[in-house]
Design a protein around this motif. Sequence first.
Motif, PDB file in Angstrom:
ATOM      1  N   ASP A  98     112.120  44.264  97.565  1.00 34.04           N
ATOM      2  CA  ASP A  98     113.448  44.878  97.445  1.00 34.04           C
ATOM      3  C   ASP A  98     113.529  46.182  98.223  1.00 34.04           C
ATOM      4  O   ASP A  98     114.519  46.444  98.918  1.00 34.04           O
ATOM      5  CB  ASP A  98     113.791  45.144  95.976  1.00 34.04           C
ATOM      6  CG  ASP A  98     114.229  43.890  95.229  1.00 34.04           C
ATOM      7  OD1 ASP A  98     114.508  42.861  95.875  1.00 34.04           O
ATOM      8  OD2 ASP A  98     114.289  43.948  93.983  1.00 34.04           O
ATOM      9  N   LEU A  99     112.505  47.024  98.122  1.00 36.47           N
ATOM     10  CA  LEU A  99     112.522  48.300  98.839  1.00 36.47           C
ATOM     11  C   LEU A  99     112.527  48.088 100.346  1.00 36.47           C
ATOM     12  O   LEU A  99     113.251  48.774 101.079  1.00 36.47           O
ATOM     13  CB  LEU A  99     111.328  49.158  98.422  1.00 36.47           C
ATOM     14  CG  LEU A  99     111.403  49.755  97.016  1.00 36.47           C
ATOM     15  CD1 LEU A  99     110.082  50.412  96.639  1.00 36.47           C
ATOM     16  CD2 LEU A  99     112.544  50.755  96.905  1.00 36.47           C
ATOM     17  N   GLN A 100     111.755  47.133 100.830  1.00 37.07           N
ATOM     18  CA  GLN A 100     111.726  46.878 102.274  1.00 37.07           C
ATOM     19  C   GLN A 100     113.055  46.323 102.758  1.00 37.07           C
ATOM     20  O   GLN A 100     113.519  46.670 103.845  1.00 37.07           O
ATOM     21  CB  GLN A 100     110.565  45.942 102.617  1.00 37.07           C
ATOM     22  CG  GLN A 100     109.227  46.636 102.480  1.00 37.07           C
ATOM     23  CD  GLN A 100     108.034  45.709 102.635  1.00 37.07           C
ATOM     24  OE1 GLN A 100     108.096  44.528 102.302  1.00 37.07           O
ATOM     25  NE2 GLN A 100     106.941  46.257 103.119  1.00 37.07           N
ATOM     26  N   ARG A 101     113.682  45.478 101.955  1.00 33.53           N
ATOM     27  CA  ARG A 101     115.003  44.970 102.336  1.00 33.53           C
ATOM     28  C   ARG A 101     116.031  46.102 102.334  1.00 33.53           C
ATOM     29  O   ARG A 101     116.877  46.191 103.227  1.00 33.53           O
ATOM     30  CB  ARG A 101     115.414  43.852 101.385  1.00 33.53           C
ATOM     31  CG  ARG A 101     116.678  43.156 101.811  1.00 33.53           C
ATOM     32  CD  ARG A 101     116.881  41.831 101.131  1.00 33.53           C
ATOM     33  NE  ARG A 101     118.199  41.319 101.449  1.00 33.53           N
ATOM     34  CZ  ARG A 101     118.985  40.702 100.583  1.00 33.53           C
ATOM     35  NH1 ARG A 101     118.566  40.462  99.362  1.00 33.53           N
ATOM     36  NH2 ARG A 101     120.176  40.279 100.939  1.00 33.53           N
ATOM     37  N   ALA A 102     115.948  46.991 101.336  1.00 31.34           N
ATOM     38  CA  ALA A 102     116.856  48.146 101.292  1.00 31.34           C
ATOM     39  C   ALA A 102     116.665  49.021 102.523  1.00 31.34           C
ATOM     40  O   ALA A 102     117.636  49.462 103.141  1.00 31.34           O
ATOM     41  CB  ALA A 102     116.625  48.956 100.020  1.00 31.34           C
ATOM     42  N   GLN A 103     115.406  49.261 102.896  1.00 28.14           N
ATOM     43  CA  GLN A 103     115.127  50.079 104.075  1.00 28.14           C
ATOM     44  C   GLN A 103     115.767  49.471 105.319  1.00 28.14           C
ATOM     45  O   GLN A 103     116.394  50.183 106.114  1.00 28.14           O
ATOM     46  CB  GLN A 103     113.622  50.229 104.287  1.00 28.14           C
ATOM     47  CG  GLN A 103     113.288  51.061 105.515  1.00 28.14           C
ATOM     48  CD  GLN A 103     111.803  51.076 105.837  1.00 28.14           C
ATOM     49  OE1 GLN A 103     110.973  50.585 105.078  1.00 28.14           O
ATOM     50  NE2 GLN A 103     111.463  51.646 106.979  1.00 28.14           N
ATOM     51  N   ALA A 104     115.627  48.166 105.490  1.00 28.21           N
ATOM     52  CA  ALA A 104     116.197  47.503 106.667  1.00 28.21           C
ATOM     53  C   ALA A 104     117.721  47.658 106.707  1.00 28.21           C
ATOM     54  O   ALA A 104     118.301  47.921 107.767  1.00 28.21           O
ATOM     55  CB  ALA A 104     115.808  46.022 106.676  1.00 28.21           C
ATOM     56  N   ILE A 105     118.365  47.526 105.563  1.00 25.34           N
ATOM     57  CA  ILE A 105     119.826  47.671 105.521  1.00 25.34           C
ATOM     58  C   ILE A 105     120.221  49.117 105.812  1.00 25.34           C
ATOM     59  O   ILE A 105     121.146  49.368 106.589  1.00 25.34           O
ATOM     60  CB  ILE A 105     120.381  47.212 104.156  1.00 25.34           C
ATOM     61  CG1 ILE A 105     120.163  45.706 103.980  1.00 25.34           C
ATOM     62  CG2 ILE A 105     121.867  47.558 104.031  1.00 25.34           C
ATOM     63  CD1 ILE A 105     120.463  45.199 102.571  1.00 25.34           C
ATOM     64  N   TYR A 106     119.530  50.077 105.203  1.00 30.01           N
ATOM     65  CA  TYR A 106     119.842  51.482 105.466  1.00 30.01           C
ATOM     66  C   TYR A 106     119.661  51.814 106.945  1.00 30.01           C
ATOM     67  O   TYR A 106     120.453  52.560 107.526  1.00 30.01           O
ATOM     68  CB  TYR A 106     118.962  52.403 104.623  1.00 30.01           C
ATOM     69  CG  TYR A 106     119.298  52.446 103.143  1.00 30.01           C
ATOM     70  CD1 TYR A 106     120.617  52.483 102.697  1.00 30.01           C
ATOM     71  CD2 TYR A 106     118.290  52.486 102.189  1.00 30.01           C
ATOM     72  CE1 TYR A 106     120.919  52.544 101.349  1.00 30.01           C
ATOM     73  CE2 TYR A 106     118.581  52.550 100.833  1.00 30.01           C
ATOM     74  CZ  TYR A 106     119.895  52.580 100.421  1.00 30.01           C
ATOM     75  OH  TYR A 106     120.190  52.652  99.081  1.00 30.01           O
ATOM     76  N   GLU A 107     118.609  51.285 107.552  1.00 27.48           N
ATOM     77  CA  GLU A 107     118.402  51.528 108.986  1.00 27.48           C
ATOM     78  C   GLU A 107     119.528  50.919 109.806  1.00 27.48           C
ATOM     79  O   GLU A 107     120.042  51.548 110.732  1.00 27.48           O
ATOM     80  CB  GLU A 107     117.047  50.974 109.422  1.00 27.48           C
ATOM     81  CG  GLU A 107     115.882  51.809 108.926  1.00 27.48           C
ATOM     82  CD  GLU A 107     114.521  51.193 109.194  1.00 27.48           C
ATOM     83  OE1 GLU A 107     114.440  49.992 109.558  1.00 27.48           O
ATOM     84  OE2 GLU A 107     113.516  51.913 109.020  1.00 27.48           O
ATOM     85  N   GLU A 108     119.925  49.715 109.456  1.00 26.51           N
ATOM     86  CA  GLU A 108     121.025  49.037 110.142  1.00 26.51           C
ATOM     87  C   GLU A 108     122.327  49.841 110.023  1.00 26.51           C
ATOM     88  O   GLU A 108     123.097  49.946 110.970  1.00 26.51           O
ATOM     89  CB  GLU A 108     121.200  47.646 109.520  1.00 26.51           C
ATOM     90  CG  GLU A 108     122.392  46.871 109.985  1.00 26.51           C
ATOM     91  CD  GLU A 108     122.598  45.631 109.120  1.00 26.51           C
ATOM     92  OE1 GLU A 108     123.751  45.368 108.753  1.00 26.51           O
ATOM     93  OE2 GLU A 108     121.608  44.935 108.805  1.00 26.51           O
ATOM     94  N   LEU A 109     122.544  50.445 108.854  1.00 23.82           N
ATOM     95  CA  LEU A 109     123.758  51.228 108.606  1.00 23.82           C
ATOM     96  C   LEU A 109     123.642  52.675 109.092  1.00 23.82           C
ATOM     97  O   LEU A 109     124.592  53.437 108.967  1.00 23.82           O
ATOM     98  CB  LEU A 109     124.098  51.215 107.113  1.00 23.82           C
ATOM     99  CG  LEU A 109     124.443  49.855 106.513  1.00 23.82           C
ATOM    100  CD1 LEU A 109     124.623  49.961 105.002  1.00 23.82           C
ATOM    101  CD2 LEU A 109     125.690  49.280 107.167  1.00 23.82           C
TER     102      LEU A 109
END
Length: 199
Positions: A98-109
């Motif tokens: 979950d944390l790695q997926r959150a990181q990817a989304i935050y980076e994308e945004l």
Amino acid sequence: VTSDGRMNDAWRELFVRHPGRFLLGSDTWINDRWSRYGEIVAIYRSWLAQLPRDVAEAIAYGNGERLFPRVRELLADALFLRGYLSGMQGAFAAGLADLQRAQAIYEELKLPQQVRNTINGIAGLYSRVGDYQQARDYFEASLQIQRAEGLTRDEVVTRYNLGRVLEKLKDWNAAEHSFNEVLRLSRQIGYVRGEAYAL
């Protein structure tokens, strides 16, 4: 949509032909629906699994994200919180995912503060499971971002956590250097709590 667990051919053809026109949602408008929520979601997932992956993803969440752009950030926030909580409760693999997926989304945004927080969360989780090498790598990545952005107080906390990880790795010189930096930076900005960390 389904009969005996099998998707109706007409529905399948419609979904495949027009994947951008459908959203999936659930309405728990009465209390009884909450008690059956897992069952309801399992039914949704079973018929979504019968569609091509790109079509299923569009219907399950992609179209909603397109129509409601802030949903991506809210999803990342929810993943961050669930990941952190899962990790603290001992579900490390789920928390890390979950944390790695959150990181990817935050980076994308392009949300740098949330990226920093998530990187620190991942580092902390690796530290909790005893993977100190990975924890060190993530804390060092966070430090680079914090230094570049002039976030000295955040750097103090991350350096302290890095020092603790370096102790676990028995890298005594690097740990001592990290704690000395915590002390120096804390004195530089008048952060008394940081000084206490270092002592």
